[in-house]
Design a protein around this motif. Structure first.
Motif, short mmCIF file in Angstrom:
data_model
loop_
_atom_site.label_atom_id
_atom_site.label_comp_id
_atom_site.label_asym_id
_atom_site.label_seq_id
_atom_site.Cartn_x
_atom_site.Cartn_y
_atom_site.Cartn_z
N ARG A 31 0.83 -1.21 0.00
CA ARG A 31 0.00 0.00 0.00
C ARG A 31 0.86 1.26 0.00
NH1 ARG A 31 -3.88 -1.07 4.87
NH2 ARG A 31 -1.89 -1.78 5.68
N ASP A 32 2.03 1.18 0.60
CA ASP A 32 3.02 2.25 0.54
C ASP A 32 3.98 1.89 -0.59
OD1 ASP A 32 5.21 3.94 0.81
OD2 ASP A 32 5.40 3.66 2.96
N LYS A 35 7.85 1.41 -0.27
CA LYS A 35 8.40 0.16 0.27
C LYS A 35 8.58 -0.88 -0.84
CE LYS A 35 6.84 0.51 5.02
NZ LYS A 35 6.08 -0.14 6.10
#
Length: 161
Positions: A31-32, A35
């Protein structure tokens, strides 16, 4: 093998990197997105691809490893709005009776059963697999895996584990 990894935090990142270095085609989603990009840049070019949605991971994988931090994160990636959730991937291009999700997230046994039921409604097999060991054990490939699920599905994923 084409392997998807959803969740590229500390443990998921190490799993994705080791799988890619072992010669598997790996596609990741986090979701990020930053990362996921860090994981992609940790290996040689083209060893890891970044997906835009969990559904894209599912569409392009034989198996998907889900390694997220809690039950809500699993629900977010499983049942995302529109046709972007992991549950949407089997219906997108063909019936996927061989599609298996390997659930490694940090959740309770009750939550794990709930997730398995959600996937089961779509005929998706689930291997529940808590991981024992830290990041350094993951880097060395020395994790202890405790797998539970249908024997046929386990046998299909055994070479991966």
């Amino acid at each position: 093998m084409k392997i998807g990894v959803i969740g590229t935090g500390m443990m998921g990142a190490q799993l994705a990197i080791r799988l890619a270095k072992s010669g598997h085609k790996v596609i990741v989603f986090n979701r990020d997105r930053l990362k996921a990009q860090i994981v992609k840049h940790s290996v040689a070019e083209n060893e890891i691809r970044i997906a835009s949605t969990p559904a894209e991971v599912g569409k392009n994988s034989e198996f998907v490893i889900v390694c997220v931090k809690n039950h809500q994160a699993i629900l977010d990636i499983t049942t995302a709005k529109g046709d972007t959730g992991l549950l949407d991937s089997p219906k997108s291009n063909r019936t996927r009776k061989d599609f298996i999700v390997i659930q490694c997230s940090t959740i309770s046994p009750t939550e794990s059963s709930h997730v398995a039921k959600l996937y089961g409604k779509k005929n998706i097999k689930v291997i529940t697999m808590p991981i024992l060991g830290g990041i350094s054990a993951a880097e060395r490939g020395d994790l202890i895996l405790i797998a539970a699920g249908p024997k046929k599905s386990f046998n299909q994923t055994k070479s991966l584990l």
